[in-house]
Motif scaffolding. Structure first.
Motif, short mmCIF file in Angstrom:
data_model
loop_
_atom_site.label_atom_id
_atom_site.label_comp_id
_atom_site.label_asym_id
_atom_site.label_seq_id
_atom_site.Cartn_x
_atom_site.Cartn_y
_atom_site.Cartn_z
N THR A 271 13.58 33.50 32.05
CA THR A 271 12.58 33.22 33.23
C THR A 271 11.40 32.33 32.50
N ASP A 272 10.98 31.70 33.68
CA ASP A 272 9.79 30.82 33.22
C ASP A 272 8.81 31.63 32.37
N THR A 273 8.48 32.87 32.57
CA THR A 273 7.38 33.50 31.75
C THR A 273 7.97 33.63 30.28
N GLU A 274 9.32 33.98 30.00
CA GLU A 274 9.91 34.06 28.71
C GLU A 274 10.00 32.92 28.09
N ILE A 275 10.31 31.79 29.06
CA ILE A 275 10.08 30.48 28.23
C ILE A 275 8.77 29.80 27.69
N HIS A 276 7.79 30.20 28.58
CA HIS A 276 6.55 29.91 28.08
C HIS A 276 6.03 30.50 26.89
N ALA A 277 6.50 32.09 26.86
CA ALA A 277 6.15 32.69 25.56
C ALA A 277 6.65 32.25 24.51
N MET A 278 7.96 31.75 24.48
CA MET A 278 8.65 31.24 23.23
C MET A 278 8.25 30.18 23.00
N LEU A 279 7.85 29.07 23.86
CA LEU A 279 7.63 27.69 23.76
C LEU A 279 6.05 27.34 23.45
N ALA A 280 5.11 28.34 23.70
CA ALA A 280 3.77 28.12 23.47
C ALA A 280 2.86 29.39 23.58
N GLY A 281 3.18 30.39 24.42
CA GLY A 281 2.33 31.52 24.52
C GLY A 281 1.98 32.26 23.20
N THR A 282 3.36 32.72 22.53
CA THR A 282 3.23 33.36 21.36
C THR A 282 2.28 32.87 20.21
#
Length: 303
Positions: A271-282
């Motif tokens: 999902t977009d949320t999962e992608i954001h976490a792995m690519l920036a958020g975390t």
């Protein structure tokens, strides 16, 4: 935030200037192709492949040698280089003066960019190195200064990382390179068992980095990486994973762009949320990086 303007953070790369500071580990003949200077401009020029429509926004520079002056160099570089938003440095955890040394780094040029410490435990032959009383005293000093710890171990040393997570539940930790699973020979069962034990500790995150250099450098494919990817997603979840390139070491097995294209393919179905976490958020949360919104606000107020 649209996918094309969302940030991509490389949470693990290296830099070195061989005219300024030697890198003795590069004397290995197998590393001849990366035995040269690598600068932030080299990274900018190289890192052109988008992931999920995102292009490189900022990075975390990571130490290579057990040498405080190298860490001082990286901190000073971060102070003048907009691409670098955090540094993972080195200090002698076994030193009785570790607290004073960390205080000096934090107060020195670029000291505010120091967010984590790392030791090359992968090169230690003692199977209990991370549990030595003097090392634990040093780790406590790291924790007490609000810093994190990057755990660099090989797959057969993951038991040390597990004990570290147990004994330092209040020290934020990230496992570099997923614990270096043996992708080239396909022997992943023991690695997976220990990785899942480590992932059971909520204070431990994991970098999706360094995997292609654990595969066959010449013949690896996405299908060789996928079993490891699937285990990492299952064990840690996307909120505890962060993308890293391990550039320029990644050049030994295809380079920044090929690894980025691989991650782009592996993200299919997330999902977009999962992608954001792995690519920036975390990475942003763990290393306390400025958010894109904060940077835009600062830029707007500067005019």
């Amino acid at each position: 935030m649209t996918p094309t303007t969302a940030p991509l953070i490389d949470a693990h790369h290296h830099l070195w200037d061989l005219d300024q500071r030697p890198q003795p580990w590069l004397d290995d003949p197998a590393l001849a192709t990366i035995r040269r200077t690598f600068t932030p401009d080299d990274l900018r020029t190289t890192a052109t492949q988008p992931i999920a429509g995102r292009r490189l926004h900022s990075t975390v520079a990571v130490q290579c040698v057990p040498d405080v002056p190298e860490t001082e160099d990286l901190l000073a570089l971060a102070e003048r280089e907009p691409l670098i938003e955090a540094v993972v440095g080195w200090a002698d955890l076994t030193s009785p003066g570790i607290g004073d040394l960390l205080d000096g780094l934090l107060a020195g040029p670029g000291g505010t960019y120091l967010r984590s410490l790392r030791h090359l435990v992968q090169g230690e032959t003692d199977p209990h190195w991370l549990q030595h009383p003097d090392v634990e005293r040093g780790l406590a000093a790291v924790r007490d200064r609000g810093l994190c710890y990057d755990v660099l171990v090989r797959s057969h040393q993951l038991d040390q990382a597990i004990r570290l997570a147990e004994r330092f539940a209040d020290l934020p930790q990230v496992l570099d390179h997923a614990g270096k699973p043996s992708i080239a020979d396909g022997e992943l069962a023991e690695w997976e068992g220990q990785l899942r034990m480590l992932a059971a500790h909520p204070n431990v995150l994991c970098k999706v980095s360094g995997l292609i250099t654990e595969a066959d450098h010449e013949r690896w494919t996405v299908d060789d990486i996928r079993p490891v990817w699937d285990v990492l997603l299952s064990a840690f979840g996307p909120d505890r994973l962060m993308f890293g390139s391990d550039w320029p070491v990644a050049n030994l097995a295809g380079g920044w762009n090929r690894w980025a294209a691989t991650v782009d393919e592996l993200l299919d179905g997330c999902t977009d949320t999962e992608i954001h976490a792995m690519l920036a958020g975390t990475a942003t949360a763990f290393y306390r990086l400025p958010s894109v919104a904060e940077e835009a606000d600062v830029a707007a107020r500067s005019f």
